[in-house]
Motif scaffolding. Sequence first.
Motif, PDB file in Angstrom:
ATOM      1  N   SER A 132       1.262  -0.872  -0.043  1.00  0.00           N
ATOM      2  CA  SER A 132       0.233  -0.266  -0.111  1.00  0.00           C
ATOM      3  C   SER A 132       0.871   1.486  -0.058  1.00  0.00           C
ATOM      4  N   ALA A 133       0.119   2.700  -0.292  1.00  0.00           N
ATOM      5  CA  ALA A 133       0.818   3.718  -0.406  1.00  0.00           C
ATOM      6  C   ALA A 133       0.338   5.199  -0.793  1.00  0.00           C
ATOM      7  N   SER A 134       0.035   5.910  -0.466  1.00  0.00           N
ATOM      8  CA  SER A 134      -0.190   6.566  -0.353  1.00  0.00           C
ATOM      9  C   SER A 134      -0.181   7.719  -1.308  1.00  0.00           C
ATOM     10  N   GLY A 135      -0.942   8.663  -2.388  1.00  0.00           N
ATOM     11  CA  GLY A 135      -0.139   9.161  -3.385  1.00  0.00           C
ATOM     12  C   GLY A 135      -0.038  10.666  -3.102  1.00  0.00           C
ATOM     13  N   SER A 136       0.270  10.444  -2.172  1.00  0.00           N
ATOM     14  CA  SER A 136       1.614  12.450  -1.959  1.00  0.00           C
ATOM     15  C   SER A 136       2.685  11.460  -1.136  1.00  0.00           C
ATOM     16  N   GLU A 175      -5.869   7.887  -2.143  1.00  0.00           N
ATOM     17  CA  GLU A 175      -5.558   8.754  -1.990  1.00  0.00           C
ATOM     18  C   GLU A 175      -4.966   9.679  -3.280  1.00  0.00           C
ATOM     19  N   ILE A 176      -5.517   8.888  -5.051  1.00  0.00           N
ATOM     20  CA  ILE A 176      -5.328   8.619  -6.132  1.00  0.00           C
ATOM     21  C   ILE A 176      -5.424   9.882  -6.887  1.00  0.00           C
ATOM     22  N   ASP A 177      -5.940  10.817  -6.187  1.00  0.00           N
ATOM     23  CA  ASP A 177      -6.211  11.431  -6.846  1.00  0.00           C
ATOM     24  C   ASP A 177      -5.232  12.823  -6.483  1.00  0.00           C
TER      25      ASP A 177
END
Length: 494
Positions: A132-136, A175-177
């Motif tokens: 997993s990862a966050s978009g930021s 948060e892929i946006d």
Amino acid sequence: MIKPVFIGSGIAALLFLLYLGFDPVPLVLLAGVVAAVLFLAGPRVAQQRTGKLRKNGKSADSIPTVDFAEIGGQERAKQELIEALDFLIHHDRIADYGIRPLKGILLTGPPGTGKTLMAKAAAHHTDSVFVSASGSEFVEMYVGVGAQRIRDLFRQARTLARKHRKTNAIVFIDEIDVIGGKREGTSHREYDQTLNQLLTEMDGINVDPDVRLLVMAATNRKDMLDPALLRPGRFDRHISVDLPDKKGRLQVLRLHTRNKPLSPEVDLEKIAAETFGFSGAQLESVTNEAAIYALREEKSEIGPEHFALAIDKVMMGEQTDREASREEKERVAVHELGHAIVAERVRSGSVSRVVLSPRGQALGYVRQHPGEDRHLYTRDVLEGQIRICLAGAAAEEMVYGSRSTGAKNDYEQAIRYARALVETGMSRLGIIDPGLIDSREYHDEIRAILAEIYDRTLEDLKAIRPMFDHLLMRLLEEEELSGDDFRKLLTKCA
């Protein structure tokens, strides 16, 4: 053991140079510089050895244990996701039908609805490693860094799958946006390069015959995503994870109260009805805060009063120590009583609590619940909501002959409902295009709607002034009334 040997050898070398007559100062300075460089580089080298994913804040060494049964209130979304995951599980049967494997699943919905939990449950359901990862984490000021991290992410997923001897891997990007936003013209932003790399990786997702990779992502701003990301062949399935309905809220409450000592008087169905619009995360917070209130009071069981306080805290914030003057307290009581009386007239049984103590930014409040979840609104329903919003200011004008700034938020809500009346063709303007109508005409229609409903609400309150005064006296004495107690007083005074 090695360090003392080097230190001893260095001292011996210096003594030997001194004996031969050489000046050791330049050599000592050079040795100091080399030592400083090695000291500063040590942590970075160690970090690289432990794996590149650590610098991105990811933990991918374990397979999630979250099961779909542990996620409440999302039956439709869970069923749709399980059907999509069958393409990963029954790949041989899918191949017999000539079906192309799914490459990506996009979870959309408000914050706190369980999108990340569903991604973890998907990994558990398919027996896949989970990265997993966050978009930021992919947005950097240096061009190419984010794209490199995308490559590392997919490479690490395949490596971990082989390490754990799994044939499936799921890459989840929250948060892929942040990196998947719409590209504008010919701009060369760093996250444009990151998005391009993500698109490339998803296009070549099936190049490894040993590991089947599925990309899952979550966002609450689907409208902001680039069309290239949303097209079939990349994110093939879009699953909406909405706020739970009453039945779903009851499931969530039951899940989060399994390990809590509840009093027999606690009615979870009533709590589910009173928490309309709550997300799964907010409901979990309600159960947790209720347990904290019971612990503070050293109660052996969590009672209904603890849940009432917990709902108020999640909705309004913690109680404050602000002390109001007698005059201000009376005005707050008048304001909140106006809301409560009109709310009961518009929707009987809707008032849960009337409270005068400050909480959050409010000096007092009336908590209501809608009864049944509603998704369509008629003109009567919207006008009733406007009446409730304006009743506080109308009550102040009836008693004091003036209003106060305490009605500011009420006006904002009333305007929102009035806008809904105009934009859905239920006003005197008829069916309109809000973008084409003159702004002055639009504003005048909203003002006319609010003025007419306000005058009607004020007249209704004036007609029951004796009952209002009696209820006001009781509210000032008690400072807090439950919905049932308030309705008993209404019936008694009628």
